[in-house]
Design a protein around this motif. Structure first.
Motif: not given
Ligand code: A2P
Length: 321
Positions: A236-240, A246-253, A275-280, A283-287
């Motif tokens: 997922m990190a590669k995708h974003y 950063q992906v995990i921190n973003r998921w939390h917030i 982590v404020f310049d992208f959005k999951l 579907e990825d949040m649920r994943l």
């Protein structure tokens, strides 16, 4: 600049803070300075981490008249340790943290755990067999003493840490000053959906500790899977075009949970707040939520009669079953 969440008191608490558990004296001052330098305005501390004096050295370099920050620019949390639950000990413990941190007030003071340990200055008072020497002070009595800290202006708000749903409700049923936060272990292997929703339904904000799965926890077993290396997170990190952290921190917030990643490495400290310049995607949040395996990493366990048991489960207020 980091985004904030509004607590039930109206205070604004930044969604990302610097964690300081496991940050050794000798490292934590530079970590706090690096964090303030790259925009952190929230530092999570605790007396039990044994490094508040050094955190205070960093704060005092940056805060105050003629310096880069004003006290009100930053949000500082500390925690009352388990040996200080007796109502006669609470004020002194808080004042000790204030003096170590070189602050006049805390933004938030949490009861670190619901269980009280034997009074004194030994951090982990133990019997010879390794079990903890407990004290029978009830957390409700500790809470009443913490409420006085708010009345005295030593702390702006009080809250809980490691409290389960029943214990949280128990506090709410007696509270004059309601707990504003419950800080709990939370990461994609322990998503805590029920407890998080429970807290939200009662107006508490949730802070996730060990948000990255604490790969540096002292009792990590060699070969145990590391959340940051989970191929699904890495993919997922590669995708974003971001790092796994950063992906995990973003998921939390993005789910509305405050996170306090710990690092003593300047490049990671900087990365963790970017982590404020992208959005999951939804579907990825649920994943990520589906990675849950109810795996509690933080309370060490022992084997007893072939069974894994909680090391501290001998206390009636031990929060986990
Ligand atoms: P270090 O402090 O050496 O930089 P948690 O916050 O879940 O307790 O995790 C803290 C651990 O994660 C520490 O070992 C920390 O290492 C490491 N860590 C923190 N941020 C990152 C990051 N962005 N990338 C990789 N590891 C990180």
């Amino acid at each position: 600049m980091t985004e904030t969440i509004t607590l039930s008191t109206g205070q604004k608490m930044p969604l990302v803070g610097l964690g300081t558990w496991k940050s050794a004296p000798g490292q934590v001052k530079q970590a706090v300075l690096a964090a303030l330098d790259c925009g952190y305005r929230h530092i999570d501390c605790a007396a039990a981490y044994g490094n508040e004096r050094e955190v205070g050295e960093a704060l005092t370099e940056q805060l105050g008249p003629g310096k880069s920050l004003r006290r009100e620019d930053i949000f500082v949390t500390s925690k009352l340790w388990n040996t200080k639950h007796h109502p006669d000990d609470v004020e002194e413990a808080c004042k000790r943290s204030l003096s170590d941190l070189r602050l006049c007030y805390l933004d938030l003071y949490l009861m670190h755990w619901p269980m009280a340990f034997e009074r004194g200055d030994e951090l982990m008072p133990r019997h010879p067999d390794g079990t903890i020497r407990y004290d029978d002070t009830h957390y409700r009595d500790t809470w009443a003493a913490m409420e006085k800290l708010v009345d005295q202006g030593l702390v702006k708000a009080i809250g809980l840490s490691n409290f389960n749903a029943r214990q949280t409700d128990d506090i709410l049923s007696v509270a004059k000053h309601k707990p504003v936060v419950n800080q709990m272990e939370c990461h994609p292997y322990l998503v805590q959906s029920k407890l998080v929703s429970h807290c939200w339904s009662r107006g508490l904000t949730v802070t996730a500790y060990s948000p990255l799965g604490s790969p540096d926890r002292p009792w990590v077993t060699p070969g145990q899977a590391r959340l940051l290396d989970d191929p699904r997170v890495v993919g997922m990190a590669k995708h974003y075009n971001k790092s796994p952290a950063q992906v995990i921190n973003r998921w939390h917030i993005q789910r509305g949970v405050i996170c306090i990643p710990k690092s003593v490495t300047p490049s990671r400290i900087k990365q963790n707040i970017e982590v404020f310049d992208f959005k999951l995607s939804d579907e990825d949040m649920r994943l990520i939520e589906s990675f849950n395996r109810n795996e509690r990493l933080i309370v060490p366990t022992i084997m007893k009669d072939g069974q894994k048991v909680w090391r501290d489960a001998g206390h009636p207020h031990f929060p986990f079953s």
